[in-house]
Design a protein around this motif. Sequence first.
Motif, PDB file in Angstrom:
ATOM      1  N   TYR A  59      26.223  24.638  28.709  1.00  0.00           N
ATOM      2  CA  TYR A  59      27.184  24.954  29.783  1.00  0.00           C
ATOM      3  C   TYR A  59      26.453  25.304  31.075  1.00  0.00           C
ATOM      4  O   TYR A  59      25.300  25.747  31.051  1.00  0.00           O
ATOM      5  N   GLN A  60      27.117  25.058  32.189  1.00  0.00           N
ATOM      6  CA  GLN A  60      26.605  25.428  33.497  1.00  0.00           C
ATOM      7  C   GLN A  60      26.502  26.950  33.547  1.00  0.00           C
ATOM      8  O   GLN A  60      27.481  27.657  33.274  1.00  0.00           O
ATOM      9  N   HIS A  61      25.318  27.437  33.913  1.00  0.00           N
ATOM     10  CA  HIS A  61      25.059  28.863  33.755  1.00  0.00           C
ATOM     11  C   HIS A  61      24.131  29.350  34.866  1.00  0.00           C
ATOM     12  O   HIS A  61      23.209  28.627  35.264  1.00  0.00           O
ATOM     13  N   GLN A  67      27.725  35.173  39.569  1.00  0.00           N
ATOM     14  CA  GLN A  67      28.352  34.258  40.521  1.00  0.00           C
ATOM     15  C   GLN A  67      27.674  32.908  40.350  1.00  0.00           C
ATOM     16  O   GLN A  67      26.583  32.835  39.789  1.00  0.00           O
ATOM     17  N   TRP A  68      28.282  31.862  40.855  1.00  0.00           N
ATOM     18  CA  TRP A  68      27.675  30.531  40.768  1.00  0.00           C
ATOM     19  C   TRP A  68      26.317  30.533  41.481  1.00  0.00           C
ATOM     20  O   TRP A  68      26.171  31.110  42.546  1.00  0.00           O
ATOM     21  N   GLY A  69      25.312  29.870  40.898  1.00  0.00           N
ATOM     22  CA  GLY A  69      24.005  29.726  41.524  1.00  0.00           C
ATOM     23  C   GLY A  69      22.936  29.439  40.484  1.00  0.00           C
ATOM     24  O   GLY A  69      23.164  29.640  39.284  1.00  0.00           O
ATOM     25  N   PHE A 165      26.807  12.474  43.903  1.00  0.00           N
ATOM     26  CA  PHE A 165      26.709  11.406  42.897  1.00  0.00           C
ATOM     27  C   PHE A 165      26.356  12.130  41.597  1.00  0.00           C
ATOM     28  O   PHE A 165      25.193  12.458  41.377  1.00  0.00           O
ATOM     29  N   ARG A 166      27.390  12.434  40.771  1.00  0.00           N
ATOM     30  CA  ARG A 166      27.053  13.397  39.722  1.00  0.00           C
ATOM     31  C   ARG A 166      27.856  13.284  38.426  1.00  0.00           C
ATOM     32  O   ARG A 166      28.774  12.504  38.315  1.00  0.00           O
ATOM     33  N   ASP A 167      27.452  14.137  37.491  1.00  0.00           N
ATOM     34  CA  ASP A 167      28.162  14.450  36.242  1.00  0.00           C
ATOM     35  C   ASP A 167      28.179  13.299  35.236  1.00  0.00           C
ATOM     36  O   ASP A 167      29.241  12.845  34.795  1.00  0.00           O
TER      37      ASP A 167
HETATM   38  C1  FRU Z   1      32.404  20.830  38.355  1.00  0.00           C
HETATM   39  C2  FRU Z   1      31.083  20.855  39.080  1.00  0.00           C
HETATM   40  C3  FRU Z   1      30.312  19.590  38.797  1.00  0.00           C
HETATM   41  C4  FRU Z   1      28.892  20.009  39.003  1.00  0.00           C
HETATM   42  C5  FRU Z   1      28.896  21.435  38.513  1.00  0.00           C
HETATM   43  C6  FRU Z   1      27.976  22.344  39.275  1.00  0.00           C
HETATM   44  O1  FRU Z   1      32.933  22.072  38.111  1.00  0.00           O
HETATM   45  O2  FRU Z   1      31.300  21.043  40.469  1.00  0.00           O
HETATM   46  O3  FRU Z   1      30.708  18.496  39.588  1.00  0.00           O
HETATM   47  O4  FRU Z   1      27.984  19.218  38.293  1.00  0.00           O
HETATM   48  O5  FRU Z   1      30.223  21.895  38.620  1.00  0.00           O
HETATM   49  O6  FRU Z   1      27.895  23.599  38.690  1.00  0.00           O
END
Ligand code: FRU
Length: 497
Positions: A59-61, A67-69, A165-167
């Motif tokens: 997971y994005q962490h 906070q996001w970063g 350009f992602r994901d």
């Molecule tokens: C979606 C997103 C993705 C990106 C990620 C960054 O929630 O914005 O497009 O890869 O989160 O944390």
Amino acid sequence: MRLKKYLLVIPLSISLGLHAQTKLYKEQYRPQFHFSPALNWCNDPNGLVYNNGNYHLFYQHNPFGNQWGHMTWGHAISKDLVHWTHLPIAIAEENGVMIFSGTCVVDKNNTSGFGKNGKIPMVAVYTGHIENVNQSQCIAYSLDDGVTWTKYANNPVLDLHKKDFRDPKIFWYEPKKYWVMALMFPVEHLVQLYSSKNLKEWNHLSDFGPAGDTAAVWECPDLTQVPVDGMPGKKKWVLQMSQNASMQYFVGEFDGIHFTNENPANTIYRPDYGPDYYAAIAYNQLPSTHLPTAIGWVNNWNYANDIPTTPWKSAMSLPRNLSVKKVNNEWVLMQKPVASINSLRKENFRLAKEIVSDHKTLSVKSTQFEMKLILTPSAASVSGVKIAAGNNNYFEIGYDAAQQIFYIDRSKSGNTTFSDNFKKAGRFEKIIPLQNKQLQLHIYFDNSIAEIFVNDGAAVFTAQLFPEPNNNGIELFNRGEKSTFSEINVWKMKPAW
Ligand code: FRU
């Protein structure tokens, strides 16, 4: 046992000290049967893959804050999609390159050549993000079942020198014997499809879009094949994606090159009609006996950083089994919580039938439960269920029979003032005609997460709420002519942590 889990995340918890550690997962608002990181920020699920009896959840962490970063891949595994064990950070930000969302596969035939001494590599593909400059696709591999990862020396494997350009979502496409990658051109509202024989060299196949909801940037494509309800052996392809504060899906065919949408082009279909379901992707490489299963992030970019939870932020949805069903001339995504969640059911409260003219408070009280019921509303009524009820606060799940509108309303559900965007986002609704004069409701409430599956999962609503813990009442309510509630079941749920 519990302490052992936390010892695995020592780098995360060092600053909290032992006392705080023993209190983890007991905090106000903490979900007890939804996944959340022990500490700090999380967003999208990444790299969902099944390997050697384990479901992996990356997971994005942000390892350094709430906070996001510093986006990094956190990691947990589970045998049943209910009980999770935290593992050390998998793929970390390095040299100013953040590790954005992506997916994972088990490269059983060692197409990548990363396998050594008979060890099968797990390969992750993610977006390498350089803030305000570039997004490119990178890979990393693991030879110890996903615990430690090595970034590929020749990254990136796909770079178009674009800022957005992602994901990448990758999966094996057996008929053509190649890997397929779905990727986003967020601003152009395009899903790009690529193929590869070795996960390193990628060839462009086709584009899909713009289509459906293009009000915000597109993110996190997921292309998955799912069974058709009631037609054994038949399958369709579902393309899910995310746009700022909601998701949409398309259903059709994928021939190894193009995805073709078979639903009416001018209708928007959403996997979730609530405010807090985003970036969902489906598991790769599940055994053929398993139904396709997706997990989404329970939060919303309009207020994600502001929700009043500490020392963690955000959770994952319940894992959902996916199928599609033909209803009139449309393909509808059907979603059901995975059956293993039933293992957490504690005592059962039942009521066979209740005719309600105003309201009925159930004797069972809880902020951590599953509830099923059938509502037969009278023609001119607004009726439903209030949860987190007490002190004039409640979260309302209702049906307006005259207008055929199903809705959830969290305006009076507790703390709504931490963010103007949250406060504004109070009520969510969708027209859902009754079936045989009835509406079937399947509700999960987990302290700060409500997930509501309507009519066998033909529509789902996920919402966060932040109630006072003693506002734990459950009420049947009705305004107008009397309505009938039947087959009411409430199960208190054991914690999974
Ligand atoms: C979606 C997103 C993705 C990106 C990620 C960054 O929630 O914005 O497009 O890869 O989160 O944390």
